[in-house]
Design a protein around this motif. Structure first.
Motif, mmCIF file in Angstrom:
data_model
loop_
_atom_site.group_PDB
_atom_site.id
_atom_site.type_symbol
_atom_site.label_atom_id
_atom_site.label_comp_id
_atom_site.label_asym_id
_atom_site.label_seq_id
_atom_site.Cartn_x
_atom_site.Cartn_y
_atom_site.Cartn_z
ATOM 1 N N VAL A 7 -17.512 57.668 88.984
ATOM 2 C CA VAL A 7 -17.112 56.313 89.355
ATOM 3 C C VAL A 7 -15.590 56.267 89.275
ATOM 4 O O VAL A 7 -15.002 56.530 88.233
ATOM 5 N N LEU A 8 -14.965 55.967 90.411
ATOM 6 C CA LEU A 8 -13.508 55.963 90.469
ATOM 7 C C LEU A 8 -12.945 54.674 89.887
ATOM 8 O O LEU A 8 -13.524 53.599 90.054
ATOM 9 N N THR A 9 -11.802 54.804 89.242
ATOM 10 C CA THR A 9 -11.086 53.614 88.793
ATOM 11 C C THR A 9 -10.486 52.949 90.030
ATOM 12 O O THR A 9 -10.387 53.576 91.093
ATOM 13 N N PRO A 10 -10.054 51.708 89.938
ATOM 14 C CA PRO A 10 -9.417 51.075 91.096
ATOM 15 C C PRO A 10 -8.214 51.864 91.609
ATOM 16 O O PRO A 10 -8.013 51.980 92.825
ATOM 17 N N GLU A 11 -7.430 52.439 90.701
ATOM 18 C CA GLU A 11 -6.270 53.228 91.110
ATOM 19 C C GLU A 11 -6.705 54.498 91.828
ATOM 20 O O GLU A 11 -6.120 54.886 92.843
ATOM 21 N N GLU A 12 -7.730 55.172 91.296
ATOM 22 C CA GLU A 12 -8.236 56.380 91.945
ATOM 23 C C GLU A 12 -8.812 56.059 93.326
ATOM 24 O O GLU A 12 -8.636 56.826 94.270
#
Length: 114
Positions: A7-12
């Protein structure tokens, strides 16, 4: 090894989107260049008296593929010399693995590549 996607962070996610947009634009540019080269040669071909047919679109795609392979290996594209033979082997195996993964490989037991 986990089969789940991280699950990607918003930045990723933003970084991934930037890369995906650039990759899509790059591929569009390459495909347009292939069309242009194929069309240009077909048009200019008519100025020569020959019974030969101009090279098909796939010829130009193969040229791009070969040049990128040489570029990735660090070889001289004009002389096809130099470069990293180990890296070339890894790139070839990667392509073979893609073929095998998607089931495009022939079921020929005599071919060690499949």
């Amino acid at each position: 090894m986990s089969n789940s996607c991280p699950v990607l962070t918003p930045e990723e996610r933003k970084l991934n989107d930037i890369i995906e947009r650039a990759s899509a634009q790059m591929m569009q540019t390459v495909l347009e260049a292939l069309d242009a080269a194929s069309s240009q040669v077909a048009a200019e071909w008519k100025s020569v008296e020959t019974q030969e047919t101009p090279p098909p679109y796939d010829y130009f795609a193969a040229v791009v593929h070969q040049r990128m392979f040489l570029h990735l290996c660090g070889a001289d594209a004009e002389t096809m010399t130099g470069g990293d033979a180990d890296l070339a082997g890894h790139l070839i195996r990667n392509q073979q693995n893609i073929v095998a993964h998607y089931g495009w490989a022939k079921k020929d037991k005599t071919d060690p590549a499949v």
